[in-house]
Design a protein around this motif. Structure first.
Motif, mmCIF file in Angstrom:
data_model
loop_
_atom_site.group_PDB
_atom_site.id
_atom_site.type_symbol
_atom_site.label_atom_id
_atom_site.label_comp_id
_atom_site.label_asym_id
_atom_site.label_seq_id
_atom_site.Cartn_x
_atom_site.Cartn_y
_atom_site.Cartn_z
ATOM 1 N N ARG A 33 0.822 -1.215 0.000
ATOM 2 C CA ARG A 33 0.000 0.000 0.000
ATOM 3 C C ARG A 33 0.852 1.259 0.000
ATOM 4 N NH1 ARG A 33 -4.093 -1.111 4.914
ATOM 5 N NH2 ARG A 33 -2.179 -2.046 5.699
ATOM 6 N N SER A 34 1.970 1.204 0.721
ATOM 7 C CA SER A 34 2.817 2.401 0.882
ATOM 8 C C SER A 34 4.239 2.078 0.442
ATOM 9 C CB SER A 34 2.807 2.853 2.347
ATOM 10 O OG SER A 34 1.484 3.104 2.793
ATOM 11 N N GLN A 47 2.728 -0.371 -6.152
ATOM 12 C CA GLN A 47 1.727 0.088 -5.201
ATOM 13 C C GLN A 47 0.429 -0.658 -5.455
ATOM 14 O OE1 GLN A 47 -1.323 1.970 -5.316
ATOM 15 N NE2 GLN A 47 -1.401 2.040 -3.079
ATOM 16 N N ASP A 49 -3.461 -1.781 -3.253
ATOM 17 C CA ASP A 49 -4.304 -1.773 -2.057
ATOM 18 C C ASP A 49 -5.429 -2.775 -2.264
ATOM 19 O OD1 ASP A 49 -6.096 -1.222 0.018
ATOM 20 O OD2 ASP A 49 -5.767 0.941 -0.080
ATOM 21 N N ASN A 51 -8.132 -2.959 -0.893
ATOM 22 C CA ASN A 51 -9.438 -2.303 -0.873
ATOM 23 C C ASN A 51 -9.790 -1.667 -2.220
ATOM 24 O OD1 ASN A 51 -10.292 -2.679 1.921
ATOM 25 N ND2 ASN A 51 -8.579 -1.349 2.447
ATOM 26 N N ASP A 52 -8.806 -1.511 -3.086
ATOM 27 C CA ASP A 52 -9.003 -0.880 -4.386
ATOM 28 C C ASP A 52 -8.403 -1.787 -5.452
ATOM 29 O OD1 ASP A 52 -9.260 0.694 -6.601
ATOM 30 O OD2 ASP A 52 -8.092 2.382 -5.832
ATOM 31 N N THR A 55 -5.935 -0.953 -8.297
ATOM 32 C CA THR A 55 -4.526 -0.638 -8.038
ATOM 33 C C THR A 55 -3.646 -1.880 -8.050
ATOM 34 O OG1 THR A 55 -4.655 -0.873 -5.611
ATOM 35 C CG2 THR A 55 -5.258 1.277 -6.561
ATOM 36 N N GLN A 80 -11.331 -8.121 0.782
ATOM 37 C CA GLN A 80 -9.976 -7.746 0.384
ATOM 38 C C GLN A 80 -9.273 -8.911 -0.308
ATOM 39 O OE1 GLN A 80 -8.546 -6.600 4.260
ATOM 40 N NE2 GLN A 80 -8.839 -4.413 3.874
#
Length: 253
Positions: A33-34, A47, A49, A51-52, A55, A80
């Motif tokens: 994520r980061s 990158q 996520d 939740n998305d 991405t 997720q």
């Protein structure tokens, strides 16, 4: 052969990456994520996520390790994981590895439904899989065991735990060696222990209700209940076989 590992800024995922890098010269990619929090050299960083799903980029990965998300909400975690699984299929991943839970399909633990649902979703894809059913981590209990008074509701229930690093090394072995297709590994420590045994005179028997009243999260209290009921007591040989050695014993102090 390209290996892609998710959750690589977390403690388990990062340790898996380190062990994989020590074991192979194959390409290693991480999805995090980061990206700014990932500092290991020699790795492609993407990158992503859970939740998305838009991405998530698993293209080019022959093997994908999905490290279980850490949200306490079952529905959120399952969603997720399903996002990641769907992207793995879309991007043509050949082999999905997943860090699950001991006896995920039959365990009474409140944490088990997440892993059971995720395993079922992976099986339904028809993609080759390996389920790394991790037991309890030593590190989960070291703080409690270091207290002057170890007040806990486990009674004499036993825990066949292993160190996080041993679980990570086991995952790295599975990712970098042949012969793990469609396998389910029940991963525990080589020995078991109990709180009264390790804490000695510092142990104090309390109830689940006492712990909740003292501010302990009910999700964690359920693990203590599971220990009390023997859910995590059985020693299994799979992790020791992957490592080629006994697991590291728990050490207090």
């Amino acid at each position: 052969m390209t290996i892609l590992i998710t959750g690589a800024t977390g403690q388990l995922g990062n340790a898996v990456v380190r062990h994989v890098l020590n074991r192979t010269d194959e390409q290693v990619i991480v999805s995090v994520r980061s990206p700014e929090k990932f500092t290991l050299e020699g790795v492609e960083v993407r990158q992503g996520d859970f939740n998305d799903p838009e991405t998530l980029n698993f293209r080019g990965a022959d093997k994908l390790l999905i490290v279980s998300a850490d949200d306490h909400d079952t529905d959120t975690r399952v969603a997720q994981h399903k996002n990641a699984i769907a992207k793995a299929v879309e991007h043509g991943v050949g082999h999905i590895f997943y860090t699950s839970l001991t006896d995920a399909d039959t365990s009474p633990s409140l944490a088990a439904p997440v892993h059971k649902a995720t395993e079922e979703a992976i099986r339904a894809t028809g993609v080759t899989f390996t389920f790394l059913r991790n037991g309890m981590y030593h590190e989960n209990y070291l703080g409690a065991l270091a207290q002057d008074t170890v007040a806990i509701s486990t009674k004499d229930g036993r825990v066949a735990s292993a160190s996080r690093d041993d679980f990570a090394q086991g995952a790295a072995v599975a990712l970098t060696t042949p012969g793990h297709e469609n396998q389910v590994y029940e991963l525990t420590g080589s020995t078991s222990w109990s709180f009264p045994e390790l804490a000695g005179d510092r142990y104090r028997d309390v109830t689940d209700e006492d712990l909740i009243a003292g501010g302990v999260h009910p999700f964690l209290v359920d693990f203590f209940k599971s220990i009390r009921n023997g859910v995590f007591a059985e020693v299994r040989p799979d992790l020791e076989k992957l490592l080629g050695r006994p697991t590291t014993p728990i050490k207090v102090g």
